[in-house]
Write an enzyme that holds these catalytic residues in place. Structure first.
Site, PDB file in Angstrom:
ATOM      1  N   TYR A   1       0.837  -1.201   0.000  1.00  0.00           N
ATOM      2  CA  TYR A   1       0.000   0.000   0.000  1.00  0.00           C
ATOM      3  C   TYR A   1       0.870   1.248   0.000  1.00  0.00           C
ATOM      4  O   TYR A   1       1.893   1.285   0.674  1.00  0.00           O
ATOM      5  CB  TYR A   1      -0.894   0.005   1.235  1.00  0.00           C
TER       6      TYR A   1
ATOM      7  N   TRP B   1       1.061   5.717  -1.502  1.00  0.00           N
ATOM      8  CA  TRP B   1       0.748   6.757  -2.486  1.00  0.00           C
ATOM      9  C   TRP B   1       1.808   6.893  -3.558  1.00  0.00           C
ATOM     10  O   TRP B   1       1.568   7.533  -4.585  1.00  0.00           O
ATOM     11  CB  TRP B   1       0.557   8.091  -1.765  1.00  0.00           C
TER      12      TRP B   1
HETATM   13  P1  PGD Z   1       3.702   8.025   1.879  1.00  0.00           P
HETATM   14  O1  PGD Z   1       4.516   8.852   2.805  1.00  0.00           O
HETATM   15  O2  PGD Z   1       2.975   8.736   0.790  1.00  0.00           O
HETATM   16  O3  PGD Z   1       2.672   7.281   2.802  1.00  0.00           O
HETATM   17  O4  PGD Z   1       0.694   6.136   3.685  1.00  0.00           O
HETATM   18  P2  PGD Z   1       1.741   6.008   2.504  1.00  0.00           P
HETATM   19  O5  PGD Z   1       2.534   4.774   2.734  1.00  0.00           O
HETATM   20  O6  PGD Z   1       1.079   6.181   1.193  1.00  0.00           O
HETATM   21  O7  PGD Z   1       4.606   6.858   1.301  1.00  0.00           O
HETATM   22  C1  PGD Z   1       4.911   6.713  -0.007  1.00  0.00           C
HETATM   23  C2  PGD Z   1       6.329   6.171  -0.109  1.00  0.00           C
HETATM   24  O8  PGD Z   1       6.564   5.862  -1.476  1.00  0.00           O
HETATM   25  C3  PGD Z   1       7.404   7.141   0.319  1.00  0.00           C
HETATM   26  O9  PGD Z   1       8.318   6.513   1.183  1.00  0.00           O
HETATM   27  C4  PGD Z   1       8.066   7.548  -0.994  1.00  0.00           C
HETATM   28  O10 PGD Z   1       9.432   7.856  -0.876  1.00  0.00           O
HETATM   29  C5  PGD Z   1       7.879   6.300  -1.823  1.00  0.00           C
HETATM   30  N1  PGD Z   1       7.896   6.546  -3.265  1.00  0.00           N
HETATM   31  C6  PGD Z   1       7.463   7.641  -3.923  1.00  0.00           C
HETATM   32  N2  PGD Z   1       7.651   7.485  -5.244  1.00  0.00           N
HETATM   33  C7  PGD Z   1       8.217   6.274  -5.435  1.00  0.00           C
HETATM   34  C8  PGD Z   1       8.634   5.548  -6.579  1.00  0.00           C
HETATM   35  O11 PGD Z   1       8.500   5.972  -7.717  1.00  0.00           O
HETATM   36  N3  PGD Z   1       9.158   4.309  -6.374  1.00  0.00           N
HETATM   37  C9  PGD Z   1       9.307   3.785  -5.135  1.00  0.00           C
HETATM   38  N4  PGD Z   1       9.812   2.562  -5.039  1.00  0.00           N
HETATM   39  N5  PGD Z   1       8.911   4.457  -4.036  1.00  0.00           N
HETATM   40  C10 PGD Z   1       8.376   5.677  -4.177  1.00  0.00           C
HETATM   41  C11 PGD Z   1      -0.286   7.111   3.680  1.00  0.00           C
HETATM   42  C12 PGD Z   1      -1.420   6.675   4.609  1.00  0.00           C
HETATM   43  O12 PGD Z   1      -1.077   6.976   5.961  1.00  0.00           O
HETATM   44  C13 PGD Z   1      -2.710   7.292   4.274  1.00  0.00           C
HETATM   45  S1  PGD Z   1      -3.180   7.352   2.614  1.00  0.00           S
HETATM   46  C14 PGD Z   1      -3.560   7.740   5.214  1.00  0.00           C
HETATM   47  S2  PGD Z   1      -4.985   8.587   4.785  1.00  0.00           S
HETATM   48  C15 PGD Z   1      -3.386   7.458   6.633  1.00  0.00           C
HETATM   49  N6  PGD Z   1      -3.526   8.613   7.443  1.00  0.00           N
HETATM   50  C16 PGD Z   1      -3.222   8.518   8.745  1.00  0.00           C
HETATM   51  C17 PGD Z   1      -3.847   9.321   9.761  1.00  0.00           C
HETATM   52  O13 PGD Z   1      -4.715  10.170   9.492  1.00  0.00           O
HETATM   53  N7  PGD Z   1      -3.436   9.146  11.033  1.00  0.00           N
HETATM   54  C18 PGD Z   1      -2.519   8.236  11.373  1.00  0.00           C
HETATM   55  N8  PGD Z   1      -2.161   8.113  12.661  1.00  0.00           N
HETATM   56  N9  PGD Z   1      -1.945   7.455  10.434  1.00  0.00           N
HETATM   57  C19 PGD Z   1      -2.255   7.554   9.157  1.00  0.00           C
HETATM   58  N10 PGD Z   1      -1.662   6.749   8.229  1.00  0.00           N
HETATM   59  C20 PGD Z   1      -2.129   6.626   6.865  1.00  0.00           C
END
Ligand code: PGD
Length: 760
Positions: free
Chosen positions: A111, A113
């Site tokens: 999972y 973004w």
């Molecule tokens: P991101 O920080 O977007 O978080 O969780 P999610 O795991 O989506 O992580 C994306 C990762 O992908 C980053 O480490 C980035 O470096 C990596 N990445 C980006 N581009 C690339 C690429 O091209 N290739 C590779 N291999 N990696 C890449 C988000 C999630 O967190 C979400 S959607 C929600 S809504 C939640 N919200 C909460 C919340 O409200 N409260 C708490 N306590 N916790 C939450 N967690 C959730």
């Protein structure tokens, strides 16, 4: 060198162009965007920051002792290896695991973004690769909307029918007279639209609605969940008690005979049993305004007045995603629909119920008339899945049964975890428990561009490029701007595109032809663009060929006229256009859900007090919401994110009264703690919060003070060391990360340096 070139590009938080000036990258917002996001300032740091992963790395203990469960994961050093060696190791481990246990032992849910870009989307690339390699256990639903996605189809239809297709920003401006915004519509959330956004329109539309006389009511413990200039009346509710407030509003509607009986009869089923609950026929407790007031902390007369203002005019009930990211998160969404049904305006322009309007940038914009370029992922050979937020349960309890949406399922026994494009050590709850869970599989492989905590808890780490280092097509289902994302800079060190990594692995597994279909990345872009071009042509719209599109840098896709979707059609003629629910009507009581027999999600909306509420030991409500300075954990080392930190720590907002009672001043370092863990953060005193509430956004990179300890304190400010890892209910099993209970104290000890951005 004075090399000034504007190269089109895109991110989840907006389209932009890249200027290279004397070798430095500058990011210039797209001229079309009326309110570009401040998050663009994080991008330049993504290129050469020390947190970047420079080459493939393998955990020393995994190299020495081989695959197997290991508590040293996340604690041991890494050894650099060459790309060919790293790829040989991953391919051999995949072969071993597939041979030993089959696809049901490989977890590829992955999972996250990731980044904008229709081709290089890392989870999609991984899913395509694993489907062809043999299959994998997947995850379903999202951390964003885990509860709503499952409850809504039982009540009114799939999430899309009330998220984006039934209520638009434009109708809010022209039609809505009163907006009851449960959880608000925070501008920081509107900064982000998954896949990209050409125009940030929320602020302009909110202003225009206000100019047209719309009255906004913000129901949230945090005042800035709606912008101050729209003069919303703030109802600072106690966190997690929207359902009692909604019940109090509903009770007042019914007892004052202001509810729309004709609507309930014609368009809904199951009102009677809900009414019996509302009026207290079985439990002797009417859910009236006085009852609601005692729970939600708003005065009873305020609740009654709100009902009187909301009736007799066009009223829109909105429910943010944040409300359902909590224990029993199904209930506020279901009860929001029921409240709107009692008001009788579901399906009318600018009235009724909208889910997630204002929770992301692209919800509530007109739908696209043509398909977006989309990478096919192929077919999975197995159907095993987990609800996404049950990852730690799955790893800790293989073989154990669990409930999900009326089904009894079993957790698989996962031996290999493969992650690309997400950061579970950011997004999951109770990180100390997640560390334990990550000790269980034989191997963990992570692709990322930077040393996130998830990369640090892996065995094999493969460095990925960032978007500015590759070509892609940026687009999102809710926004018409399709962007030719040009490569702006060379790849960092030994970083590779995920696609190239999977091509190499596919070669080693003998599936290269199927995986690549013989196309290098640029040819894939041309291939994926073609269906969009053909659809443009078929509509008689401007349909540039790929080269023209690439040269122009973008194409603005046509949109469909706003139609209000399935809900509007249902309102016009419920017999000919029934809703996609079992009865074809709005289900105030759901026989299906009642039939599941879940005490934590019965057959109609009810108030279920949370088990994790603030109390005597942990008296403060912690709201762990989305940050305003970055997207999730992405680019926490970027300029916008760092600018908000104090002494290197994530800011935590506290009400002045709560701070004074604890001897805490502005800028002090504080320790937040509960039974699950502790973290440091920097106090920001505020009156924008209800007293008793503290707000620490997610996304500060997890930084354990001493990783050797069982339960280390995070010295940087990641709230997920405090949040509870339990599903919303047996129905949806969604994430409950938004709310928990904590205590806060001043931290007077020596301040350990933040090391989250230093390579391990
Ligand atoms: P991101 O920080 O977007 O978080 O969780 P999610 O795991 O989506 O992580 C994306 C990762 O992908 C980053 O480490 C980035 O470096 C990596 N990445 C980006 N581009 C690339 C690429 O091209 N290739 C590779 N291999 N990696 C890449 C988000 C999630 O967190 C979400 S959607 C929600 S809504 C939640 N919200 C909460 C919340 O409200 N409260 C708490 N306590 N916790 C939450 N967690 C959730």
């Amino acid at each position: 060198m004075n090399d000034i070139r504007g190269l089109p590009h895109s991110s989840h938080w907006g389209a932009f162009s890249v200027l290279l000036r004397d070798g430095r990258v500058e990011v210039v917002p797209h001229p079309r965007d009326p309110a570009p996001s401040a998050l663009l300032a994080n991008i330049p740091a993504s290129l050469e920051h020390r947190a970047r992963i420079a080459q493939p790395m393998v955990r020393s203990g995994w190299l020495e002792r081989g695959p197997g469960p290991d508590r040293r994961r996340g604690r041991e050093s890494f050894v650099p290896v060459s790309w060919p060696r790293a790829l040989d190791l991953v391919a051999a481990e995949l072969r071993r695991v597939y041979r030993a246990g089959g696809p049901g032992t490989v977890f590829g849910g992955s999972y996250g973004w990731a980044s904008a870009g229709r081709f290089h989307d890392a989870p999609r690339q991984l899913h395509r690769f694993l489907n062809m390699a043999g299959g994998y256990v997947r995850s379903v639903n999202s951390y964003s909307s885990g509860a709503a996605t499952v409850i809504l189809p039982h009540v009114i239809g799939p999430q899309e029918v009330v998220a984006g297709s039934n209520a638009s920003w434009d109708e809010l401006v022209t039609q809505s007279a009163l907006v009851l915004a449960f959880g608000g519509m925070a501008l920081k959330n509107n900064d982000v639209g998954g896949g990209g956004t050409g125009e940030h329109i929320a602020l302009a539309r909110l202003r225009a609605a206000r100019r047209n006389g719309a009255e906004f009511h913000l129901i949230s413990p945090i005042r800035d969940d709606l912008p101050g200039e729209i003069e919303a009346r703030w109802h600072p509710i106690r966190p997690g008690t929207d359902v009692p407030l909604m019940l109090g509003l509903a009770h007042t509607l019914v007892s004052e005979a202001r509810h729309d009986r004709a609507f309930l009869e014609r368009f809904c089923v199951g009102y009677e049993s809900f009414e019996a609950y509302l009026l207290g026929h079985h439990d002797g407790q009417p859910k009236d305004a006085a009852w609601a007031a005692a729970i939600c902390g708003l005065p009873a007369d305020e609740i009654v007045e709100l009902v009187r203002r909301a009736t007799g005019r066009r009223t829109l009930v909105t429910c943010s995603q944040s409300l359902q990211r909590a224990e029993h998160g199904e209930q506020p969404v279901w009860m929001g629909v029921v409240l709107a049904a009692l008001l009788g305006q579901i399906g009318l322009p600018g009235g009724g119920f909208a889910y997630a309007l204002g929770s992301t940038s692209n919800t509530g914009k007109p739908p696209l008339a043509v398909p977006l370029p989309t990478l096919p992922t192929g077919r999975n050979s197995i159907c095993e899945f987990i609800p996404v937020a049950r990852i730690a349960d799955m790893l800790l309890h293989p073989g154990e049964a669990f409930d999900y949406d009326g089904r009894r399922l079993r957790y698989p026994d996962i031996r290999l975890v493969y992650w690309a494009g997400g950061n579970p050590f950011h997004h999951h709850q109770d990180l100390n428990r997640l560390r334990e869970a990550f000790a269980r599989p034989d191997s963990v492989v992570v692709h990322d561009s930077a040393w996130t905590a998830s990369a640090r808890h892996a065995d094999i780490v493969l460095p990925a490029t960032v978007t500015l280092e590759r070509e892609d097509i940026g687009g999102s289902a809710g926004d018409p701007l399709l962007v030719a994302m040009h490569r702006a800079v060379p790849r960092y060190a030994e970083a590779r595109d995920d696609y190239d990594t999977f091509c190499e692995l596919a070669g080693r597994l003998g599936i290269a032809d199927r995986f690549t279909e013989g196309r290098p990345a640029r040819q894939w872009l041309e291939h994926l663009y073609e269906p969009t071009r053909r659809a443009l042509l078929a509509r008689g719209a401007e349909a540039p060929g790929f080269d023209q599109f690439w040269e122009a840098g973008e194409v603005v896709l046509p949109t469909l006229p706003w139609g209000g979707g399935a809900v509007r059609a249902f309102r016009r003629d419920p017999d000919r256009s029934p809703l996609p629910t079992p009865s074809g009507r709005i289900e105030i009581t759901s026989r299906t859900v009642a039939g599941f027999g879940y005490d934590d999600c019965p057959g109609h909306p009810v108030w279920l007090p949370p088990s994790d509420a603030a109390g005597s030991r942990f008296p403060l409500h912690l709201i762990a919401n989305q940050p305003s300075t970055r997207l999730h954990s992405q680019l926490d080392f970027g300029a916008a994110s760092l600018a908000a930190k104090i002494k290197g720590r994530e800011p935590v907002r506290l009400h002045r009264e709560d701070a004074a009672a604890r001897g805490i001043s502005d800028g002090d370092i504080v320790r937040l703690y509960n039974d699950r863990g502790a973290c440091l953060a920097a106090a920001v005193l505020s009156e924008e919060l209800r007293p008793g509430v503290v707000q620490l956004s997610t996304g500060a990179w997890y930084d354990p003070e001493d990783p050797e300890l069982e339960n280390p304190m995070c010295i940087h400010g990641n709230p997920n060391v405090l949040t509870r890892d339990a599903g919303t209910s047996r129905l949806a099993q969604g994430s409950t990360g938004q709310l928990t209970a904590v205590q806060v104290e001043r931290f007077d000890g020596p301040l350990p340096p933040v090391k989250a951005f230093d390579p391990p």
